[in-house]
Each structure stands twice: as C-alpha cells, then as structure tokens.
Design a protein around this motif. Structure first.
Motif, mmCIF file in Angstrom:
data_model
loop_
_atom_site.group_PDB
_atom_site.id
_atom_site.type_symbol
_atom_site.label_atom_id
_atom_site.label_comp_id
_atom_site.label_asym_id
_atom_site.label_seq_id
_atom_site.Cartn_x
_atom_site.Cartn_y
_atom_site.Cartn_z
ATOM 1 N N GLN A 140 50.294 -8.465 25.977
ATOM 2 C CA GLN A 140 49.956 -9.790 26.517
ATOM 3 C C GLN A 140 50.541 -10.902 25.639
ATOM 4 O OE1 GLN A 140 48.654 -10.457 29.421
ATOM 5 N NE2 GLN A 140 48.100 -8.372 29.988
ATOM 6 N N GLN A 141 50.464 -10.689 24.331
ATOM 7 C CA GLN A 141 51.034 -11.688 23.414
ATOM 8 C C GLN A 141 52.546 -11.805 23.599
ATOM 9 O OE1 GLN A 141 49.494 -13.897 20.938
ATOM 10 N NE2 GLN A 141 51.540 -14.641 21.431
ATOM 11 N N ILE A 144 53.178 -13.873 26.711
ATOM 12 C CA ILE A 144 52.929 -15.296 26.447
ATOM 13 C C ILE A 144 54.091 -15.891 25.658
ATOM 14 C CG2 ILE A 144 51.465 -16.902 25.130
ATOM 15 C CD1 ILE A 144 49.087 -14.994 25.877
ATOM 16 N N SER A 271 46.538 -19.412 28.607
ATOM 17 C CA SER A 271 47.817 -19.694 27.935
ATOM 18 C C SER A 271 48.979 -19.642 28.915
ATOM 19 C CB SER A 271 48.067 -18.685 26.807
ATOM 20 O OG SER A 271 47.136 -18.878 25.774
ATOM 21 N N LEU A 272 48.961 -18.637 29.779
ATOM 22 C CA LEU A 272 50.022 -18.529 30.786
ATOM 23 C C LEU A 272 49.996 -19.741 31.717
ATOM 24 C CD1 LEU A 272 49.700 -14.712 31.549
ATOM 25 C CD2 LEU A 272 51.557 -15.828 30.292
#
Length: 283
Positions: A140-141, A144, A271-272
């Motif tokens: 996921q990081q 992002i 964040s996305l």
C-alpha cells in the motif's frame, strides 16, 4: 487550539490483540489491510462523526471509546487494551492514558503537519508491531508513493493558495503549516511566500487578501463539511473577488475532500484521495 505533543520513546509488544485507536487514520489503514489479518480480535475507537470510508466501525461490535479529546475510561477499563494508538488531536492524552493503563503499550502516530515522509515511518512501525500485515502495508505504501510521485512530477512552478472554508469564513495555510505538504512535498510555489500560519486552523483572511495575492491555483477544503455542519463553499467560489483572480478566470479552483484532508490524513484510502485531489489540476 494548539495540541501539546510529548515525544516518548518506548518498546511496544508485537501482535497485540485488543487495540484502541484515537487516531482515525489507523482505522482507515486497518479497514484496507484487515483487522483479522492483523490478528486484532477486539477493536475500539471514538465513533462520533465517522467518515463514510470507515463507517463499518460504527457497528456495535466495535466499542465506542469516547472522543478524540476525551477517552471513555469505563469502556477502556472493560476492554483492557494491549495497545492504544494516539495521534494529532489525541496526542496530549499520553500521560493520562499511561497513568490509567501502565501495562498498556501506547503508540503515538502524530502527523499533524502532514507529510508523506512521516507517513512512511508510521507504516513501518505498524508493520513491526503487526508482522502479519507488514507485506500488505509495504504494498500500500508503494502504491501511495508511486501515485504521489506521478502527480508531483506534473507540478512545474505552479503557484497555489490553500484555503480552508469554515462557515462563511476563509482561512489560509502557508509553508510549514498543517497543509504545508502542498509546498514541501507536492512542490507547488506558495502564492504568498511571506505568509506565516500562526493558528492551527489557519489565518482568517478576507476576499480582498485573496484578490491581492492573485493565485494561479486555489485549493478549497471545507472544514464545515468535515465536522458535519453546512458550509458556504459555493458562495466562496462564486464571490466576485475570488472569480477575478487568475485561478477564478482560468477555472483553476479545486475542492479537496474534507474527510481525507481534515479528519483522516495518513490513512490509505485518504492518502490516495488526497493525491487524486491534487491531480485534478492536471486533468
């Protein structure tokens, strides 16, 4: 208010099963990677005004642990958490929580002056505490970071002004403020380079101020919508002085998702969404 933050270094046990968070971005993260996969069997959080993206936690199976500013100690006593997570608005709770629960680990994930750099540290720490979701967090990081870098590379000397709408008032945030990520990481140029943001909720300004600064791009974030009241964002956009700026004349006024920017900065979905909000400029 300005939130007092204590810097505390402590050892945290891995694989906690009973977890409470007073940082709602953690609920966003766990909603994506999965509570069960993380090994969490009992999860509590403050449930007032939960954003839609984490509304699954409104269910009765997740105890309501108070507010972001005031824990419900009766609920916490019943839960006896292995880990309590605090951050931003709740970071000042550290001392009282540690006094009441000396055997509970407390993790501070504060990212008040939000940066993606600090977010990476938080994801790394969560991966160490919850090793079963470490790979998921890294994936996921990476997503992002990739999306963020793609958008940042499109920013080419554009100047921008960040305005927060609160009812019929507007506040401005500059370099080094809680929304300074616009300048420090996305690399927009500040429309008002001399601005010093003195208040947590920005400096209240007039429409004349915006007209004088004459930004190329205006980003609007409606705090009223984030806290569940009605704002006047359409009136702000349609104000003659706003419309007469370069941003107004060129249709370069963009509305940011208030839940992602104000309530949940630092999550995965949020964040996305923040990155997508900035990418509006280039579409």
């Amino acid at each position: 208010p300005i939130y007092e933050k204590q810097t505390v270094t402590s050892t945290v046990h891995t694989n906690p099963k009973v977890v409470v968070t007073f940082a709602l971005e953690i609920a966003d993260i766990l909603s994506v990677v999965g509570l069960e996969k993380a090994g969490i069997t009992y999860f509590g959080l403050p449930k007032a005004n939960l954003p839609e993206s984490i509304y699954q936690f409104a269910s009765d199976k997740y105890p309501n642990t108070g507010t972001l500013f005031e824990p419900n100690y009766d609920t916490l006593d019943l839960m006896m958490p292995d880990l309590i997570i605090i951050g931003g608005r709740s970071s000042s709770l550290y001392s009282s929580l540690k006094t009441n629960y000396p055997n509970t680990d407390i993790l501070d994930v504060s990212n008040t002056t939000f940066t993606f750099e600090r977010q990476k540290e938080v994801f790394t720490n969560l991966g160490l505490i919850f090793p079963k979701i470490k790979v998921d967090l890294e994936a996921q990081q990476a997503k992002i970071t990739q999306n963020f870098e793609t958008v940042r590379n499109k920013v080419d000397g554009h100047n921008a002004l960040f305005l927060q709408v609160n009812g019929d008032q507007i506040s401005v945030f500059g370099v080094g403020s809680r929304y300074g990520v616009l300048y420090s990481e996305f690399n927009f140029v500040a429309s008002d380079p001399d601005l010093k943001t003195l208040e947590a909720h920005g400096n209240i300004v007039s429409f004349e101020y915006v007209s004088e600064v004459n930004p190329q791009i205006i980003f609007l974030m409606d705090r009223s919508a984030a806290v569940g009241s009605s704002g006047a964002i359409d009136q702000i956009i349609n104000n003659a002085l706003i419309q007469n700026t370069d941003a107004g004349k060129n249709d370069d006024i963009y509305i940011l998702d208030p839940m992602s920017w104000y309530i949940l900065p630092g999550g995965i979905n949020s964040s996305l969404q923040m990155i997508e909000d900035i990418d509006q400029v280039f579409k």
